[in-house]
Enzyme design. Structure first.
Site: not given
Length: 515
Positions: A113, A187, A211
């Site tokens: 990420k 996310s 997330s």
């Protein structure tokens, strides 16, 4: 003007080699056929034992990546040059010449990420205006490299990790790998897509409000949120420092646990790291059975009809698999859920910005991100409000300690773990629905997710089959994944993983007999 971390056309800067010759050198590779198989860690390690080379796997992965760009061109914010990854693959044999001494992630490809630092590669956090190039890598990344992992690239994410839809990235909105109409979740959006599509074996991400768990659900994979502080968060751009937790996306429970075992450990430079003495010790010699609670009927009314139906099937399957359904006090979970966004806690999101940056530069943020920050400021919360909310959090955490617990030796040689099982989200919205009500739907998605970090729980989002959804464009029905999150008390990571491993196959098969 051109913003840092953004290409002239407005998209991400993708560092990759174009037109590199992809031919098979039989003197180097042997006569083994072209590899195109599963990236599950256990399966891939077996392939390596059988003679497949990491170089073959990497070339196949880059072929997959090239093909998937047509479907979703903005999955990657940084893609390692093929030559660099092949060089790293070559070095695996030099670093570990004895096959019997290979580390646990030898030759295993992974993504990261773009909130996690890797030296020399921009960390954008989905926000070009705040992009920077770190000089040092986050420990969680370095642990994977030291264990033989092969880094493929950094993935698209919701800007500043501010939501769970995956629709707030200036680099492009992704969709579920199951449906172009439905949201990918966030996310850790791109991370979930890369695992679900078989572009990597696992991905490193973070979880504050859901997330990891939400994109795991919407893309049919496993999301593991360990106990906060068991994995160093140093070098990970924060969303809310007190709630953030480094987490993992993988194809199955075994893979997620394997990566966690590589990455966990006390880091004295992470001020939120937990000492081993703060965690419960695991005893794998005893048999482990489980009890489970679920939200009350009135809470489950937040779910769509199909989600309520699918959740009922999960409850039935867990009971048949040996779980004992019990009534647990839902009140502290529901109360803690409100603390994350509907209290002074939301102000912590503003602390991630440089002093005075927001007022001067808020026009550079995604409109919905800006709205979240403006809403936090508009609360006008005081220090008294914050302390009251901290007191409530402590109260709820203590209450849940008595609910989600491990009881030792309930019978001779038997321990009993009590867990909470919830739908990971109440429904799966479309991208169009989110565009019409971005904050409202984001809040609804957190109905069973926001409390996990507030209460310092460990959780696993596990796939539970699929269901049919009508295609709004008039085509044949879409098969969308369903899943639940199973939660245990802080420090009970090993016990929870053991319970979920017992359930994984049964839950994964739910709904597979539908047309």
């Amino acid at each position: 003007m051109k913003l840092p971390g953004q290409a002239p056309d407005g998209g991400p800067i993708i560092y990759e080699e174009v037109g590199m010759l992809k031919t098979w050198d039989e003197t180097d590779m042997g006569a083994t056929d072209h590899w195109d198989s599963s990236l599950n860690i256990t399966s891939l390690l077996l392939d390596y034992e059988a003679g497949i080379k990491p170089q073959q796997v990497i070339r196949a992965i880059y072929d997959r990546i090239d093909a998937y760009k047509i479907v979703q061109p903005s999955v990657w914010l940084h893609l390692q040059p093929l030559g660099e990854v092949l060089r790293a693959a070559n070095e695996l044999h030099t670093r570990w010449p004895n096959p019997d001494e290979r580390p646990p992630l030898w030759g295993i490809p992974f993504s990261v990420k773009d909130s996690i630092d890797i030296a020399g590669i921009p960390t954008t956090v989905g926000c070009p205006a705040l992009s920077f190039v770190p000089e040092a890598s986050a420990p969680v990344y370095q642990h994977c490299i030291d264990a033989g992992g092969l880094f493929i690239g950094k993935t698209n994410m919701e800007q500043l990790a501010t939501g769970m839809t995956g629709c707030r990235s200036p680099y492009g909105t992704l969709h579920s790998t199951f449906s172009k109409q439905h949201i990918v979740g966030g996310s850790s959006s791109g991370s979930a897509a890369t695992v679900s599509e078989g572009l990597v074996s696992f991905s490193l991400g973070s979880d504050t409000a859901g997330s990891i768990r939400v994109p795991a659900l919407f893309n049919g994979i496993v999301g593991f949120k360990p106990t906060k502080g068991t994995v160093s968060a140093r070098g990970v751009a924060p969303a809310c420092l007190h709630q953030d937790c480094v987490s993992f996306l993988a194809a199955n429970i075994e893979d997620a646990e394997k990566v966690w075992n590589v990455c966990k450990g006390f880091d004295k430079w992470d001020v939120f790291a937990k000492l081993p003495s703060q965690l419960l010790s695991s005893n794998s010699n005893r048999q482990l059975r489980f009890r489970f609670g679920i939200p009350p009927a009135e809470a489950l009314e937040a779910c769509s009809p199909i989600y309520r139906k699918q959740f009922s099937q999960v409850v039935e399957a867990m009971s048949k698999t040996g779980g004992i359904l019990v009534s647990l006090n839902w009140q502290p979970f529901a109360a803690a859920n409100e603390l994350l966004y509907n209290s002074s806690f939301v102000l912590e999101r503003l602390t991630i910005l440089p002093e005075g940056w927001f007022e001067k530069n808020k026009q550079l943020l995604h409109p919905v991100t800006r709205q979240v920050f403006e809403g936090a400021l508009a609360r006008n919360s005081s220090a008294v409000d914050l302390f009251k909310d901290l007191h409530r959090q402590a109260e709820y955490k203590r209450a849940v300690e008595d609910v989600l617990r491990l009881d030792r030796e309930v019978e001779d040689g038997v321990d009993e773990l009590t867990v909470m099982v919830v739908p990971t989200t109440p429904f799966h919205p479309t991208i169009e629905e989110v565009s019409k009500d971005p904050l409202g739907i984001n809040g609804q998605l957190g109905a069973f997710a926001h409390f996990a970090n507030v209460l310092d729980l460990v959780g696993v989002a596990v796939p539970c089959g699929a269901y049919n959804m009508e295609d709004m464009s008039g085509g044949k029905p879409i098969r969308l994944p369903f899943g639940v999150t199973i939660l245990a008390g802080t420090g009970l990571d090993c016990e929870l993983l053991k319970v979920v491993a017992q359930l994984e196959e049964v839950l994964g098969d739910l709904g597979q007999d539908e047309d």
